[in-house]
Scaffold this active site. Structure first.
Site, PDB file in Angstrom:
ATOM      1  N   ASP A  92       0.819  -1.282  -0.052  1.00  0.00           N
ATOM      2  CA  ASP A  92      -0.018   0.027  -0.024  1.00  0.00           C
ATOM      3  C   ASP A  92       1.030   1.145   0.196  1.00  0.00           C
ATOM      4  OD1 ASP A  92      -2.553  -1.198  -0.111  1.00  0.00           O
ATOM      5  OD2 ASP A  92      -3.117  -0.490   1.619  1.00  0.00           O
ATOM      6  N   GLY A  93       2.046   1.265   0.754  1.00  0.00           N
ATOM      7  CA  GLY A  93       2.943   2.198   0.706  1.00  0.00           C
ATOM      8  C   GLY A  93       3.489   2.712  -0.595  1.00  0.00           C
TER       9      GLY A  93
END
Lengths: 287, 287, 287, 287
Positions: free
Chosen positions: A70-71
C-alpha cells in the site's frame, strides 16, 4: 479502454520485488504491451527525480502499476494525482486495501484486467499547506491522510481549528488526522475514526488521544476548507505527515490548511474486488 | 498525626507561585509551624539536586506541600516515594486530580488540615527499567504512568509483551501506556482506558492507536510484572516517558520491565474531598 | 421569502407550552401574520389526525413552528417531509440541536427571522420499510434515525446486511442504527458513531454493542440502499424505531430496507446559529 | 485432589449433547469414577428443581462438569456458588472463555485432568438485590454480569448511582453493566469496557450507550457496594438481567444493590490453558 502502454513502478533493491517485476515484464511483453521504462526494470518511486519522470511519461501511459504494498501505491497515486492515468497495485506484503493484485495470482489477474474485467474508482486526495508568519512554507498532497503530530515529548500539544472559517474549537492531545475515504481504514481507524465508503465525497477529522474525552470524529463535506493553528507544541516542535511522510517540522503558531486536492486518483480494480469483503477480511469480522 | 514541620516545594521563577508561597509561609509561621527550607522560600522540585535535598530532609518532615499543579505534585511524589512523608498539593492552574487545595481558599483549607480534618490515601507507583543487550541502562518511577512512545515518525512501531512471562501478543501502533489508578484519569483516559478507583490494587495497560482495532485496555493485578520488547521502532527511535518525562531514547530490541514500585505515596486529602465529585467536575458529567 | 402565514404546532396539555404559544400568537397577530390554526392555539402534533391536518394546510403555510423540544421538531419534520414548508422550533426543554429559538428570547429571535435574518438548511430524511414473507408490512420516515433494537432479552440478536445488494456481513449485538447527519449527534453518538456535518450527503451505520469488537461505524453515500435481515431475535422479538417511535414488532427473518426518503426538511436557522458552537456547548468541549 | 465422584450437568434435548454425555460417561465409568446422577445421563441445569438437586449432591461431588457452552457453565457456577465444588466445562459450541475442554479432544483432556494436570482459579460472583418501596423483592447471583437494561422503548432511561454511599452521578442511556472479571470479556466488552484479568479483585461498571459521551467505564475494588436507582424508565419498564437471565421487571424508583457474592466459583483449568492465548484467539489479535 485498452491498456497498450504500461508503466511499472517499484522501490529499489528488494529481491522479491525484482522477481515479481521480471515475471510481470515477461508476461506483458509476450502480450505485445509496450512497457515503460524500456531500459530498466521499473521506475524507482522512491527516487528524488520521480516527479520529473512522471511528468515526462504520463501522456504515454495507459496504466501505471505499483509493485510492492500500500505504501508503494500511495507514492504512485501522489505522483500521478494531477494526471488521469489509471493505476493499479500488486501486493507483495500484508494484505492491502489499495493493492488488489496478489503476487501469487498476478498473471491471471493482470490478464483479467487486460481483458476488460475491471472497473475504475475515482479517489480524492488531500492538499495541505503550511503557513508561517504569512508565508506558505510547504505544501503537498496525500491519498490517505494528513497528520499533525506532536514531536518527541511526553506532553500534549494544543491546536485550534476552523471549518470554512467557522471556529470549531481548541483541542489538546497527541494531534489530529484529516483523512480521505481511502485513508479512513488506515491510521484514522486506529485512532477511533469511522470507516468512510471509498466514493463518499467527505473528509474526516479524527483527534488523536484528545484530552477532552467528549471530542469525537467529525465527517465533513469534501468541499470544506479545514484550517488548524498549532498553539502550543509543548516545546518539542511537531510534524505534518502526508501519507506517513514527514513534510515539515512545525513551530508554534503555524497554520495548516487542508482541503481536497484538485488532482485525484483513478484506481483500477479487478472486477471481483469487493470493498466490504476486503473490510471483513482485514478487520476480522466473522462471516 | 500533627503536622509540626512542613516542607514547601515548587518550581522556580513564577510570580504567582512566589505570591502563593509567601502567603502560605506567613500563615504557617504565624501558627508556629517549622518550615523547611528555612533560608529560601521553597525547595525547587525541578532542580537537579532535589534528590539529595529530599534525602537530607525527609526524616524531619511531617508533611510536604507542592505548590503548582498536578505536574509539580507528580515530582514531589516521585522524589519522596521511598519515604513515608505525607504529601499534599496547592493548585494554581487547571483543576487537578492530585492537588486538592485551591489557591483561593488555601488558608482555610490548610487550617482544616492542620485541625485534623483530612484523610490519607496510599497510592502505588510504577517502577520501570530499560534493558539493552543484557544490561539495565535506565530506571525510574512514576506516580501516573509509563509510556512507550514512537519517535518522530509517521509510521507505526511494533512491540511484543508478556505478563509474568506469559506472552500476551504483538501489537503495532503509536505505543502503549501502563498506568496506575492515579494515572488512569490522565493520558490513559485520552487513549481510551478505563477509570480505576484510586485504591484499586491494579495496573492498566492501554495501547495507543493500535493497528488491530480489536485490541483493548487490559487491567491487571498490581503484583504483575509486565515486560515489553520493542521489535521495530520504524527507524525513528522511541521513548520511555515516566509521568511525561523523557527517561531514555529506545532502540530496537530494548526490553522494558514495569512493575509496582516498592515505594508509594501517602496523599493527604481534605476531609471534604470526594473522588467521584472530582470526576464529575473534570469530565463534565451532568449532575 | 416573506413569512406571512405561519402554522403553530405543539403537544397538548402542558402549561408551559400553552404560555409560550399564547405569547407567540399575540406577538405574531400584532405583526399582522396570519396564523393557523385560527380556531385553536396550535395543531396537536401528537394527535392521530395530524397527517390529514398537514395535508390540508401545507399549501397555505409559509413557515411551520414547533413549540416544545427536539422531539416535537422531529414530529413536525416527518409530517411535512413531502412538502417544501420551511420549519423552525422553539425550545422549552434541554438545549436542542434542532430547535434554535429559546423560550426566553423567542420574541426577539422571531422578529429577526421575520426581518430576513435567517438561512435555510435542507436536511435529508430516512425512509424505512419492513418486509415479511415477501410483503411490505410497514413503512415510515425519520429525520434522525432508524434503529433495529432487540426486544426484552438479555441475549444478543443477529442480523446480516447489504449495501446496494453487496453483502457487508453478519453481526451480533444489541442492534444497529442508521442515522442521517441530523441524527448523528443523537443516539448514534452515544453508540460510538461519528458526527456528520448537517449537509453531508451521507448515512451512517452504527452497530450497538457489537459482539465482534472490531466492528466499526461505516459512513455511506446517501444514495445507498441498506438492507438488513434479522436472522435471530433471541426469542424476544425486536423493534424498528423511527426517531424513537416504535414502528413495528420485528420477527425472525424480517427484512428492513433503508434509504434516503424522497422527502426532505427545510430548516430555518437564525442567522446567528452556528453548528460548531452548538456542538461545543452540548458536548462540553472546552473553548 | 483426586476426582473420584463426578457430577454431569447439561441441558435437555440436544442430540449432540446426548452423544457427548454418553461418550464421557462410558469413559469415566471405565476409569472407575462414580458418576452422578446414577439413574439418568445428567442433571438438567435448566430444570426448575436444579437448586434442590445441587443441595442434595454437592457434598458428594469432587467435580462438576458442564456439557454445552459458556451459558451452561454459567448456570452450573451459579447453582454451586455457595459450595466449594470444583467445576469444569466441555464446549460444544462457539469457543468459550469458561469451557476449556473441546468436544473433539474431550477424552484426552479429561484424562489429563484426572492425572492432576490442572490448576484451579477462584472466580468472584456478583450478588444483586432489587428493592422496591423499602422491601427486597428479588435477589440473585451472577458469574458474568448484572445488567440494568431499558425495556421496549426507543428512548433513554435515567439512573443515579452510588459507590459505598458516595454519589457518582446520574446517567441517561440504554442502561448499565456491572461485571466481574469473568464477565469482562462478555457483554461488557461489547459495550466498551476494559478486559479485567480473571483474578483481579475488581468489579467494572460500564454504561451502555451513555448520552453524555464523556462517561467512561469505572473499575472498582470488589469490596465496593454499588447502588443504582432507576429514576425514569421512559414508561417502558426495565429489566435486571443476571448472566443474561431476566430476574425482574423494574419499575421507576427501584433500587438495585450490587456487591460481591459471599459465594464463589472454583474453576478447574487444563494445565495447558492460557488466558492470554484465549484472548488472542477469540479477539482476533494477530500473533
Amino acid at each position: 479502454m485498452a491498456f497498450r502502454t504500461i508503466g511499472l513502478f517499484a522501490r529499489q533493491g528488494d529481491a522479491r520485488i525484482m522477481g515479481t517485476v521480471r515475471a510481470l515484464r515477461e508476461h506483458l511483453l509476450a502480450r505485445d504491451i509496450e512497457l515503460l521504462p524500456g531500459d530498466a526494470p521499473f521506475f524507482d518511486l522512491f527516487d528524488d527525480g520521480i516527479g520529473d519522470v512522471a511528468e515526462s511519461v504520463h501522456d504515454r501511459l495507459d496504466l501505471g502499476v505499483a509493485i510492492g504494498g500500500d505504501g508503494t501505491m500511495l507514492h504512485l497515486a501522489r505522483h500521478f494525482s494531477w494526471t488521469r492515468v489509471p493505476l493499479i497495485g500488486v501486493n507483495l506484503g500484508r494484505l492491502g486495501f489499495l493493492t488488489d493484485l496478489s503476487a501469487e495470482r498476478m498473471i491471471e489477474e493482470v490478464d483479467e484486467i487486460l481483458a476488460g474485467n475491471y472497473y475504475s474508482e475515482t479517489r480524492i486526495l488531500i492538499a495541505a499547506e503550511i503557513h508561517r508568519a504569512g508565508a506558505r512554507i510547504a505544501e503537498g498532497v496525500a491519498l490517505n491522510d494528513a497528520v499533525i503530530a506532536k514531536g518527541e515529548t511526553g506532553r500534549m500539544i494544543e491546536y485550534s481549528w476552523w471549518v470554512d472559517d467557522e471556529p470549531v474549537g481548541t483541542t489538546r492531545g497527541d494531534g489530529v488526522i484529516v483523512t480521505t475515504p481511502t485513508g479512513s481504514t488506515a491510521y484514522a481507524l486506529s485512532a477511533g475514526g469511522p470507516i468512510l465508503h471509498p466514493v463518499l465525497p467527505a473528509l474526516s477529522v479524527v483527534p488523536i488521544c484528545p484530552h477532552t474525552v467528549s471530542h469525537r470524529p467529525i465527517v465533513l463535506d469534501d468541499s470544506s476548507t479545514i484550517r488548524f493553528q498549532v498553539n502550543d507544541l509543548a516545546g518539542a516542535g511537531g510534524h505534518l505527515f502526508l501519507d506517513g511522510l514527514d513534510m515539515a517540522l512545525l513551530e508554534d503558531d503555524d497554520t495548516i490548511l487542508i482541503r481536497k486536492s484538485e488532482g485525484q486518483s483513478m484506481l483500477v480494480r479487478a472486477a471481483s474486488h469487493n470493498h466490504f469483503e476486503a473490510l471483513r477480511s482485514k478487520l476480522g469480522w466473522a462471516g
